[in-house]
Write a protein that holds these residues in place. Structure first.
Motif, PDB file in Angstrom:
ATOM      1  N   THR A  87       3.941 -14.431 -33.299  1.00 13.82           N
ATOM      2  CA  THR A  87       5.170 -13.630 -33.251  1.00 13.82           C
ATOM      3  C   THR A  87       6.190 -14.271 -32.322  1.00 13.82           C
ATOM      4  OG1 THR A  87       3.967 -11.583 -33.728  1.00 13.82           O
ATOM      5  CG2 THR A  87       6.090 -11.373 -32.581  1.00 13.82           C
ATOM      6  N   THR A  88       5.725 -14.732 -31.183  1.00 14.29           N
ATOM      7  CA  THR A  88       6.649 -15.339 -30.218  1.00 14.29           C
ATOM      8  C   THR A  88       7.200 -16.655 -30.753  1.00 14.29           C
ATOM      9  OG1 THR A  88       5.397 -14.262 -28.464  1.00 14.29           O
ATOM     10  CG2 THR A  88       6.915 -16.005 -27.803  1.00 14.29           C
ATOM     11  N   LYS A  89       6.337 -17.444 -31.372  1.00 19.27           N
ATOM     12  CA  LYS A  89       6.832 -18.694 -31.967  1.00 19.27           C
ATOM     13  C   LYS A  89       7.878 -18.411 -33.046  1.00 19.27           C
ATOM     14  CE  LYS A  89       2.665 -21.571 -31.360  1.00 19.27           C
ATOM     15  NZ  LYS A  89       1.544 -22.221 -32.098  1.00 19.27           N
ATOM     16  N   ALA A  90       7.607 -17.391 -33.861  1.00 22.01           N
ATOM     17  CA  ALA A  90       8.575 -17.057 -34.912  1.00 22.01           C
ATOM     18  C   ALA A  90       9.916 -16.678 -34.292  1.00 22.01           C
ATOM     19  CB  ALA A  90       8.037 -15.911 -35.770  1.00 22.01           C
ATOM     20  N   MET A  91       9.877 -16.016 -33.154  1.00 26.91           N
ATOM     21  CA  MET A  91      11.125 -15.633 -32.500  1.00 26.91           C
ATOM     22  C   MET A  91      11.821 -16.834 -31.865  1.00 26.91           C
ATOM     23  SD  MET A  91      11.967 -12.496 -33.052  1.00 26.91           S
ATOM     24  CE  MET A  91      11.170 -12.301 -34.656  1.00 26.91           C
ATOM     25  N   VAL A  92      11.033 -17.840 -31.483  1.00 20.46           N
ATOM     26  CA  VAL A  92      11.645 -19.096 -31.041  1.00 20.46           C
ATOM     27  C   VAL A  92      12.435 -19.688 -32.198  1.00 20.46           C
ATOM     28  CG1 VAL A  92      11.152 -21.482 -30.344  1.00 20.46           C
ATOM     29  CG2 VAL A  92       9.924 -19.568 -29.249  1.00 20.46           C
TER      30      VAL A  92
END
Lengths: 325, 325, 325, 325
Positions: free
Chosen positions: B104-109
């Protein structure tokens, strides 16, 4: 305009548990009185029993104050600053100590009369407890009440008013006179001439909003008798210069004091451990006077209109436009 | 002059545990963006994952921001606002959830990159614990660190900076990223492009002095990456209008931001439960701008000279003469 | 089994700001040493500079301890209990005072060596500040670091370990060494032989969970060097008998000390203002020993299995079945 | 032996401001009632207006409770959980809302009568304020008092007792019914059949010692009418399993309940956000029952003798020998 006063010891040396000799040097009482008198608006002095005043130096102190053009604003009986009070004054297990607390307070009523002072500020700071499951609260609260009723009756006979000062903790981990409302419950059982002292810092550390407590005491028979001013960071009785932390709450408090017709002293009660005592007390007075001047300029009606809006956004605008540079 | 930004949801409806539908009505996102843009000085918006932004509405949001002349100030990945995160995101017992938090965090990056935004503000609010003797702190802290290192490596590859936001409690009774220094310890193990977000209210409720934390982060490799502004009464994250409670601390904070060369956003992060969101956010911006103007007038050198005195009486005079009406 | 120790002054007279003479009578040091030695499990004494130990009475104290069969557990340099330290020791504006703080600490390293003691517990209690906007944090933190680095280098040469004790406030309103993580940041810049003292009460008043801090220090290079045990009500450093308030947290802490291989002292650090010092210290020791015995009976593996469940309901069952009568 | 009860919603899904859908899945009310009935000692259920009970489902709920062998312990009128109450119920600026709060509470008195329940537990959680200088305390407190007097008069006619529940903050930053003593001041103006609910967690977060408050309410005309049990870390209403944090205070509280002849319910009021509701409620009941059994074994006289000693060292011995394994 309410007169300002100062607790005399604020101007002198102050200690804590790690530095029992105090952070500064002791000052001569006469000098401290003159310093207080030199602060614009200061008209009175509060005297702490044992530390500042006892039966033997009444005339001397009367002269000191008189020469400086100051009145005695209140006497604060020493029921907290000697070894004998360590496990309670009015709530000591020892009946002789309890009797001593009553006698000490009565003697201070007499001293107040001699000094032409109509107010005794009573802070039973050692009346409380430290540990759970180590105290009979009903017995101790009963002792507290009967002792206070006895000194209240005596004070009434001498036409002296009694203001009970509350504090949630320190020096005990829990105090009996802890907050405004519980102290009011006690005062109401002692007579019309017994009321409350709000120490702003004590209220802040108890999580109270001082302005609301002023309103509450007003609604409860005009029981606000006295006011001690200082500031803190919220968690402890830091006893700092007024206004060092809080602005909006201080202004709100001044408004409610006026609106409810508080006619007593604005008394400074700090512990300037490391600061010049005279300068620190003066800084508190000047801060309050500054907000008083703003309140004069703005007018009570404008503040009342603001409160009627119940809108924090309007309040924020007021703060920006009227309180800030 | 630092640009201002707003977390989009501040302008909308907000709920608490007693009123899960929120105190107000939901607002249209486009309207909220226009409201933000209308506040003088506001140049950016922070977007919360799931609530405001996901992989499907990136282009739509990009257009909304672009039309309003606003930049995306940061993306705040949602690792706290869904049932699956309830017992931890990066520290969940369930390896699949931990992997989901990382993904999820990578996708938000990636979303940040698409929006031309160089900052992800990561608040792992569910990563903590509620009860003593119910958690393996070493295991969970190890999971937290390895998860953060993985997303940090990914962000570095995308040239996105990561700001870890700390909060001492809520929604968990104890958080792992609780205070400035412990979060710095974690950031330092994640790389030069990982720093700290100070949320002023989170710091106040942790008993920190924000100005000192700014100085500490500056001394520790310029690790202050982002700033969330609000105010509270000290005991809880009340998320109020900036300046409703604190004046001197806010001014001091602004001085230290300048002195340490903080070049990031001044972002507003409130919860105006019962107030008009637009008005409440604007009030915070106007308060900070007012103090900024005073700081410009006074000058950094004058403040530095004041600090060199280390004299609270001089500080009180400065407050009266320069900050108050 | 870790050995217990006592800070000598716990057994004597203790004062506060309202009763600077103390609540009890001073006790003879030789008697206090014998009292400590009579408590089962107590093998050591901590000595506070100026109050208990200085260059002149080293041999006398060595004999007292030796006769009682006790070791010196640590030396606590006096950088907090004299007027000269009032505005800071390592962070005083006055370079001579800063040099004095360094020299005093080095002298106490020498005293430690003479007493065969490998640990100096350094609590720079006056290094902090009271008011916002009255301190240059970068300058003072730099002084603090360089002073600590100098004494650390000296101690390393003498093969003495240095444990930095943190406390969030008191006697200053804000301390520099305030919490575990910020103190760890400083220690890490001073060398491998510099670590942390957790005073349980200081941690509680900072809102820390002690067990988690033990885990954190273990993860950060085994930096827990020393432990001061007491209890409080959460808001202040009440310095009460261990276990008077907290049960589950104390048990959890003992588990984590064992799990992380803490090999140091369990030292008692209270302020029994109104209680018999000997009895109060003994009560803390007996409480901890009781929980230690329970932990032995239960076994580390069973606790680890409980923690792995991450289920507060299972924890509540464990508390009922294993900790309560 | 006092009967136990449960607030029905404790067994269901609970949300917070970050996760408004709740951490768990909604449960069927009938199942929740059966779960409550299965906990040994539980004889009653508290029902929250709107959430659990309204005029339309009274008969259905009556049957559910009857089938499970449970009584209705109290009705908690919903004056806090709908948008219309957001800016106050009894203290709303809007006279129609104030009238609605009165009518809603009266309707719940009627529902109580229908359910054969003699107690309405009134928590005016939205009656307070958030910001300083944005509220007219005298006006709002007057509205609060007159509204409560009106519902009190109605309840008296129906022979239903009214218990006012206090809480220092949340959902408002300041509540009017904040602490035991201020709520007592209000209750005393409403009649003999109006008393106080102590929620232990609300008292802890206000810094009160619950045992002392029980004693105070006993001394003030036996005004303790109801009890909500849970635990927290001291700073916030964490609504945890009883005994997760406090042991000695809980035991002391149970002693004072017995000594003062409290004849009401021991009601469980938690927010097991992430835990199984049934298990969490049961854990609280079992903890209290365990301490009750210890109190039976020890006897009230032995505790009274301990309290008479006023010696924390004796108390510590009692804790080790009677409360701990």
């Amino acid at each position: 305009m309410n007169p300002y006063s100062v607790i005399l010891g604020n101007l002198g040396n102050t200690c804590d548990r790690f530095l029992s000799t105090g952070y500064k040097e002791p000052l001569d009482k006469a000098l401290m009185v003159r310093q207080a008198a030199s602060i614009p608006g200061v008209k009175g002095i509060e005297l702490v029993g044992t530390w500042d005043i006892d039966e033997r130096n009444v005339l001397e102190m009367k002269k000191l104050l008189g020469d400086a053009g100051l009145r005695c604003a209140s006497i604060i009986p020493d029921v907290f600053g000697q070894k004998k009070w360590g496990r309670g004054s009015f709530t000591s297990r020892d009946a002789a100590i309890r009797a001593d607390a009553v006698a000490t307070t009565k003697a201070m009523v007499d001293v107040a009369v001699e000094l032409g002072c109509g107010l005794v500020n009573l802070w039973p700071g050692q009346d409380g407890y430290d540990y759970a499951l180590a105290t009979d609260y009903i017995e101790e609260r009963s002792w507290l009440l009967s002792g206070l009723q006895e000194v209240a009756a005596y004070a009434e006979g001498k036409k002296v008013r009694l203001a009970l000062e509350y504090k949630v903790k320190e020096p005990r981990n829990h105090s009996y006179l802890a907050r405004a409302a519980d102290t009011l419950l006690v005062a109401a059982q002692c007579g019309e001439h017994v009321g409350i002292t709000i120490d702003t810092g004590h209220a802040f550390m108890a999580g109270e909003n001082v302005a609301e407590m002023i309103a509450l005491l007003s609604l409860s028979g005009n029981r606000l008798f006295h006011l001690h001013c200082n500031d803190n960071h919220g968690a402890w009785d830091d006893d700092m210069i007024a206004g060092s932390v809080r602005l909006v709450e201080y202004f709100e408090m001044l408004y409610w004091l006026r609106r409810t017709g508080y006619a007593g002293w604005y008394s400074i009660d700090q512990y300037p451990y490391r600061e010049d005592g005279h300068g620190a007390v003066e800084a508190s007075v000047l801060f309050i006077q500054r907000l008083e001047a703003t309140l004069d300029r703005v007018g009570l009606a404008a503040v009342e209109a603001l409160l009627a809006k119940r809108d924090p956004i309007a309040t924020a605008r007021f703060v920006r436009e009227r309180l800030l540079a």
